[in-house]
Design an enzyme around this catalytic site. Structure first.
Site, short mmCIF file in Angstrom:
data_model
loop_
_atom_site.label_atom_id
_atom_site.label_comp_id
_atom_site.label_asym_id
_atom_site.label_seq_id
_atom_site.Cartn_x
_atom_site.Cartn_y
_atom_site.Cartn_z
N ALA A 33 0.82 -1.22 0.00
CA ALA A 33 0.00 0.00 0.00
C ALA A 33 0.85 1.27 0.00
CB ALA A 33 -0.91 0.00 1.23
N ALA A 43 -16.55 -0.54 16.35
CA ALA A 43 -17.87 -0.57 16.98
C ALA A 43 -18.26 -2.02 17.17
CB ALA A 43 -18.89 0.13 16.09
N GLY A 134 -17.14 -14.15 -1.58
CA GLY A 134 -16.10 -14.19 -0.54
C GLY A 134 -14.74 -13.72 -1.01
N LYS A 205 -26.20 -10.96 -4.66
CA LYS A 205 -24.88 -10.98 -5.31
C LYS A 205 -25.03 -10.96 -6.83
CE LYS A 205 -22.95 -13.59 -1.43
NZ LYS A 205 -22.82 -14.94 -0.86
N1 HSE Z 1 -23.98 -16.44 3.67
C1 HSE Z 1 -23.05 -16.19 2.63
C2 HSE Z 1 -22.71 -17.51 1.94
C3 HSE Z 1 -21.82 -15.56 3.22
O1 HSE Z 1 -22.99 -18.56 2.52
O2 HSE Z 1 -22.21 -17.49 0.84
C4 HSE Z 1 -20.89 -15.00 2.19
O3 HSE Z 1 -21.50 -13.99 1.45
#
Ligand code: HSE
Length: 435
Positions: A33, A43, A134, A205
């Site tokens: 970076a 938080a 992910g 997504k």
């Molecule tokens: N609940 C989501 C999954 C977590 O199982 O893919 C990741 O976005």
């Protein structure tokens, strides 16, 4: 240069993973970076989490707005999830001129159009790679790597929990509820697991991927959404008998009439790569007019895989804040003055397993001589084949599979083996990697 201070909203599965990766890889990350990055304020409703994560000095609060409004914080990392108060927090951070990194696909899918407009107005970045698939850098691939292409279609296994459930049902005959409970315990499932099993998470997504692939506004509400709750173990078994695996797919396709945007269980021929993506793994197939089909694969959920994408987004923002704008991403990924002098190893020093094929005379004691040499080189045999020759006078092939060993040991042993009177010609060696 002073480190960039980030504020974490949430210290749960992904928040914990993010803090851990930033701490563990701090030096390497700073070399990439061009500047240190520290988690300064978090938080959380569980202040003891900071100590659990080894972040003793971390300032914590139960008021997420205190983090968003803190003048020292340059980047707000939203890992609370859900629509509200995540939306209000993100909009407030943008209003305060802070950059935002989020893993919240629900927020982006439903309120992204409004959030992006506000970010554009305020000149700040909103990065959300971690929200989709992910740890797979699919947003970066679509937005940058495939930028030359007209994307024709994409299809993905983009919910790890659903894929984990279908895989366990198929392979182990486990009950739906039992596997879902395990996915929750492992931190894969959404706070409301119906989002996973009814396809809502995948639809969030997919609508984001579809917008980025085709250049259309986010339209989550128009996504056809069907989950996996009606799939039984019988369906899984019948599909297998027909040569198919059942996968929960998100599909977005350009057609002359418009965009198909749909999420549902799908039967895929077993020989397709994507049909063999199992467990919590995700994969996205993207078909571009120039490149053809491309496949992206990796862990779709979990603390550190998701943190991998969160931290990459943080680094992107820090590069914008820090480096020469003409050279935002260094040519070799690390800042030029931070390249290391780690040596490239000579082949003798590498370590791998080996397949060996030796041509041997059919004499008593040959194997003993060969294995003695291997033993002296600390080379352990994992498997062995010797077929009966057609004629007793013929030479025989001896096939050996070894455990991992330094190439130097193997070279020494093979030189000795090839010099034996009972061995004819050079040994054939193929290196074996389990990867
Ligand atoms: N609940 C989501 C999954 C977590 O199982 O893919 C990741 O976005």
């Amino acid at each position: 240069m002073n480190p960039v201070k980030i504020g974490l909203l949430g210290l749960g599965t992904v928040g914990g993973g993010t803090a851990t990766v930033l701490k563990r890889n701090a030096e390497e990350i700073a070399r990439r970076a061009g500047r240190g990055i520290i988690v300064d304020y978090a938080a959380t409703l569980e202040p003891e989490r900071a100590a659990e994560l080894g972040l003793e000095g971390l300032r914590t609060t139960d008021d997420a707005f205190a983090v968003v409004n803190d003048p020292d914080i340059a980047i707000v990392v939203e890992l609370i999830g859900g629509y509200s108060p995540a939306k209000e927090l993100v909009l407030q951070a943008i209003e305060n001129g802070k950059h935002v990194v989020t893993a919240n696909k629900a927020l982006i899918a439903v309120h992204g159009n409004e959030i992006f407009a506000k970010a554009q107005e305020k000149g700040v970045m909103v990065a959300f790679e971690a929200g989709i698939a992910g740890g797979i850098p699919i947003i970066k691939a679509l937005r940058e790597g495939l930028a030359a292409n007209k994307i024709e279609w994409l299809a993905g296994i983009i919910n790890g929990t659903g894929n984990f459930i279908l895989t366990e049902m198929r392979d182990k005959g486990r009950d739906f509820e039992d596997v879902l409970a395990e996915a929750q315990a492992l931190g894969y499932a959404e706070a409301d697991p119906t989002f996973d099993v009814e396809g809502i998470d995948a639809a969030h997504k997919l609508s984001i991927l579809s917008s980025i692939a085709f250049g259309i506004p986010l339209q989550f509400e128009k996504t056809y959404t069907e989950g996996i709750t009606k799939i039984t173990r019988d369906d899984v078994v019948y599909a297998a008998e027909l040569g198919y695996n059942i996968k929960h797919l998100g599909i977005a396709r350009r057609t002359p009439l418009g965009i198909e945007q749909r999420v549902h269980p799908t039967m895929i021929p077993k020989k397709r790569l994507i049909a063999n993506v199992d467990g919590v793994m995700n994969a996205v197939l993207v078909y571009g007019d120039a490149v053809g089909p491309t496949l992206y694969y990796g862990a779709g959920a979990g603390d550190e895989p998701t943190a991998s994408a969160v931290v990459a987004d943080i680094i992107d923002v820090v590069r914008v804040l820090t480096t020469d704008p003409e050279n935002r991403v260094p040519h070799l990924a690390f800042q030029p003055d931070a390249l290391s002098d780690l040596p490239i190893l000579p082949i003798d020093a590498i370590e791998t397993a080996y397949y060996l094929r030796l041509c041997a005379k059919n004499h008593a004691g040959v194997l003993a001589e060969v294995t003695k040499i291997l033993g002296e080189g600390e080379i352990s045999i994992k498997a062995f084949i010797q077929k009966e020759p057609e004629h007793s006078t013929d030479n025989v092939d001896i096939i050996l599979l070894t455990h991992r060993i330094k190439e130097g040991n193997m070279n020494t042993a093979l030189t000795k083996i090839e010099a034996l009177d009972v061995i004819c010609g050079d040994a054939v060696r193929i290196r074996v990697e389990s990867l």
